[in-house]
Design a protein around this motif. Structure first.
Motif, PDB file in Angstrom:
ATOM      1  N   ARG A   1       0.977  -1.208  -0.131  1.00  0.00           N
ATOM      2  CA  ARG A   1       0.038  -0.032  -0.057  1.00  0.00           C
ATOM      3  C   ARG A   1       0.895   1.071  -0.085  1.00  0.00           C
ATOM      4  O   ARG A   1       1.876   1.346   0.707  1.00  0.00           O
ATOM      5  CB  ARG A   1      -0.631   0.066   1.229  1.00  0.00           C
ATOM      6  N   LYS A   2       0.541   1.997  -0.990  1.00  0.00           N
ATOM      7  CA  LYS A   2       1.343   3.311  -0.888  1.00  0.00           C
ATOM      8  C   LYS A   2       0.569   4.559  -1.114  1.00  0.00           C
ATOM      9  O   LYS A   2      -0.439   4.680  -1.375  1.00  0.00           O
ATOM     10  CB  LYS A   2       2.020   3.318  -2.186  1.00  0.00           C
ATOM     11  N   ASP A   3       0.714   5.400   0.000  1.00  0.00           N
ATOM     12  CA  ASP A   3       0.254   6.642   0.155  1.00  0.00           C
ATOM     13  C   ASP A   3       0.434   7.635  -1.302  1.00  0.00           C
ATOM     14  O   ASP A   3       1.211   7.688  -1.745  1.00  0.00           O
ATOM     15  CB  ASP A   3       0.546   7.478   1.322  1.00  0.00           C
ATOM     16  N   LYS A   4      -0.589   8.312  -1.516  1.00  0.00           N
ATOM     17  CA  LYS A   4      -0.432   9.284  -2.707  1.00  0.00           C
ATOM     18  C   LYS A   4      -0.112  10.616  -2.203  1.00  0.00           C
ATOM     19  O   LYS A   4      -0.226  11.626  -3.085  1.00  0.00           O
ATOM     20  CB  LYS A   4      -1.829   9.406  -3.589  1.00  0.00           C
ATOM     21  N   GLU A   5       0.755  11.019  -0.795  1.00  0.00           N
ATOM     22  CA  GLU A   5       0.918  12.376  -0.373  1.00  0.00           C
ATOM     23  C   GLU A   5       2.125  12.626  -1.042  1.00  0.00           C
ATOM     24  O   GLU A   5       2.964  11.719  -1.588  1.00  0.00           O
ATOM     25  CB  GLU A   5       0.983  12.260   1.001  1.00  0.00           C
ATOM     26  N   VAL A   6       2.367  13.824  -1.120  1.00  0.00           N
ATOM     27  CA  VAL A   6       3.759  14.344  -1.577  1.00  0.00           C
ATOM     28  C   VAL A   6       4.219  15.351  -0.576  1.00  0.00           C
ATOM     29  O   VAL A   6       3.390  15.911   0.100  1.00  0.00           O
ATOM     30  CB  VAL A   6       3.769  15.041  -2.720  1.00  0.00           C
ATOM     31  N   LEU A   7       5.634  15.476  -0.335  1.00  0.00           N
ATOM     32  CA  LEU A   7       6.219  16.568   0.720  1.00  0.00           C
ATOM     33  C   LEU A   7       6.835  17.631  -0.465  1.00  0.00           C
ATOM     34  O   LEU A   7       7.570  17.361  -1.261  1.00  0.00           O
ATOM     35  CB  LEU A   7       7.465  15.822   1.247  1.00  0.00           C
ATOM     36  N   GLU A   8       6.254  18.732  -0.427  1.00  0.00           N
ATOM     37  CA  GLU A   8       6.835  19.635  -0.931  1.00  0.00           C
ATOM     38  C   GLU A   8       7.835  20.710  -0.245  1.00  0.00           C
ATOM     39  O   GLU A   8       7.615  21.196   0.763  1.00  0.00           O
ATOM     40  CB  GLU A   8       5.546  20.628  -1.217  1.00  0.00           C
TER      41      GLU A   8
END
Length: 81
Positions: free
Chosen positions: A52-59
């Motif tokens: 399972r992979k989250d779709k969030e990003v770190l900017e």
């Protein structure tokens, strides 16, 4: 420095010592008016055994980049990843 020169470099957080990704897997946010780099958009791929992979990003703002070396880019980021 050309954009092609930073491709493939690892991104490491100076604060935590954590490897955040590799330029190439990340996006670079560029100001369309003057061509300057605004931020790195690093995908957050956290999951159990890769299932399972989250779709969030770190900017990370470009001003947080501290050093670009031969093999890695060192950033100083105190936020939660």
């Amino acid at each position: 420095m050309y954009l092609s020169e930073i491709a493939g470099k690892e991104i490491v957080n100076l604060v935590t010592g954590e490897r955040l990704g590799v330029v190439g897997e990340c996006d670079i946010i560029i100001d369309e008016t003057d061509g300057s780099i605004l931020a790195l958009s690093i995908p957050r791929e956290r999951g159990f055994l890769g299932l399972r992979k989250d779709k969030e990003v770190l900017e990370v703002p470009w001003r947080n980049v501290r050093k670009i070396g031969n093999d890695m880019i060192i950033i100083e980021y105190e936020g939660i990843y």
